[in-house]
Design an enzyme around this catalytic site. Structure first.
Site, mmCIF file in Angstrom:
data_model
loop_
_atom_site.group_PDB
_atom_site.id
_atom_site.type_symbol
_atom_site.label_atom_id
_atom_site.label_comp_id
_atom_site.label_asym_id
_atom_site.label_seq_id
_atom_site.Cartn_x
_atom_site.Cartn_y
_atom_site.Cartn_z
ATOM 1 N N GLY A 11 0.593 -1.333 0.012
ATOM 2 C CA GLY A 11 -0.118 -0.112 0.012
ATOM 3 C C GLY A 11 1.020 1.292 -0.131
ATOM 4 N N ILE A 118 5.523 -2.407 10.997
ATOM 5 C CA ILE A 118 5.015 -1.089 11.027
ATOM 6 C C ILE A 118 3.729 -0.981 11.299
ATOM 7 C CG2 ILE A 118 4.669 0.844 9.456
ATOM 8 C CD1 ILE A 118 7.459 0.181 8.079
ATOM 9 N N HIS A 175 3.921 3.674 21.015
ATOM 10 C CA HIS A 175 3.595 4.770 19.598
ATOM 11 C C HIS A 175 2.170 5.271 19.918
ATOM 12 C CE1 HIS A 175 3.965 6.431 15.578
ATOM 13 N NE2 HIS A 175 3.000 5.525 15.366
#
Ligand code: TXD
Length: 318
Positions: A11, A118, A175
């Protein structure tokens, strides 16, 4: 012998990872995606720039895991990104299922790979990935801290009018909104940021504003884009980790890594400075935290633990 880099997810970030890997000639690239033709189409497009960019790496696309076998590095972005108003944690349910499927695909075909995750919510997804694959913990790592630190350094560079590359700093913790920008460990062109605050080059309130903007760095871009989230800086961050492994650069990088007692934390993935070299995560770097930093870091660890508990409710096998 050329290295083999497999990108699971073709993507926005996956395509950019492929483009950067080709331009930097770090190895042959295999793009993988379940969306029919996406990986093949992007690989062919990038390959057609070879005569212009003068890279001689092989790049291909597939939806078959057999084409990804014996990869040296695997970077995973498979999953769905946020929509405006969504938090990273809102992605847990759907991306947990996807990462389980990806783990099944890679564990048989590339058991020796260095795996960079990720996909969000990053800290829990990378933890789940390590458990689902059973790969050694130093070979499974999450990308987030490099991106968050880069955002922090960039915003500071705008305010202080310095070259962003001359700012050294890092972000600790999860995160998410609880991430900890390490103000007291920030060096701007050789000077301590705390000294620059004292000398009036930048106000404390402006630094706090930059800390907040860093936490919301992803959401700010989602608001602008409306469809999709950040992908250029995330891809640059993932490539920096892959290069440190493939070239044994032993860079100290903030990543979501498995802690087994460091910082008083056991059996959890969370953002800390680590050394990445040919063995993967070779060392967790322990820095001295002041009382406030300890408190903020503990708060971040609590948030990661809570989200992992939510993941275990979805999949008790975790
Ligand atoms: O710092 C960080 N870690 C974050 C991570 C920074 C930015 C974006 N962050 C997250 O990365 C984001 O929240 C998403 O969870 C991932 C990927 O973001 P991207 O912007 O690349 O999403 P896209 O463009 O939707 O690409 C995801 C691709 C898409 O092409 C799907 O078809 C594919 O993933 N996909 C799969 N590939 C393989 N296998 C399965 N099962 C699968 N399901 C979807």
């Amino acid at each position: 012998m050329k290295k083999k880099i497999t990108l699971i997810g073709a993507g926005q970030i996956g395509g950019t990872l492929a483009h950067l890997a080709a331009l930097k000639k770090i190895g042959d690239v295999v793009l993988f995606d379940v969306a029919k033709g996406l990986a093949t189409g992007k690989a062919l497009d990038i390959a057609q720039s070879a005569p212009i960019e003068n890279f001689d790496i092989k790049i291909s696309g597939t939806d078959n895991y057999n084409d990804t076998k014996n990869s040296d590095v695997i970077i995973i972005t498979a999953g769905v990104p946020r929509k405006p108003g969504m938090t990273r944690d809102d992605l847990l349910g759907i991306n947990l299922k996807i990462i389980k499927e990806v783990a099944e695909g890679i564990k048989k075909t590339s058991p020796e790979a260095f795996v960079i995750c990720i996909t969000n919510p990053l800290d829990v997804i990378v933890m789940a990935l390590q458990k689902y694959t059973g790969f050694s913990k130093n070979k499974v790592v999450g990308m987030a801290g490099i991106l968050d630190s880069s955002r922090f350094k960039y915003f500071l560079s705008l305010e202080l009018k310095v070259n962003p590359y001359k700012i050294k700093s890092f972000v600790l913790g999860g995160h998410g909104d609880t991430m900890v920008s390490m103000v007291n460990h920030t060096i701007v062109d050789g000077k301590n940021l705390s000294d620059l605050i004292k000398s009036g080059n930048i106000s404390q309130s402006k630094v706090e504003e930059i800390v907040e903007r860093t936490k919301n760095g992803g959401a700010e871009i989602v608001k602008h884009l409306q469809k999709g989230s950040a992908f250029y800086a995330p891809a640059s961050s993932g490539i920096e980790m892959a290069e440190s492994y493939l070239k044994d650069q032993k860079k100290e990088l903030p990543c979501a890594a498995y802690l087994q007692g460091e910082y008083g934390v056991k059996d959890l993935y969370v953002g800390v400075p680590v050394i990445i070299g040919k063995k993967g995560v070779e060392k967790v770097v322990q820095i001295n935290l002041d009382e406030n930093e300890k408190k903020l870091f503990q708060n971040s660890i609590k948030a990661v633990k809570e989200l992992f508990d939510a993941a275990k409710k979805i999949d008790p096998s975790l």
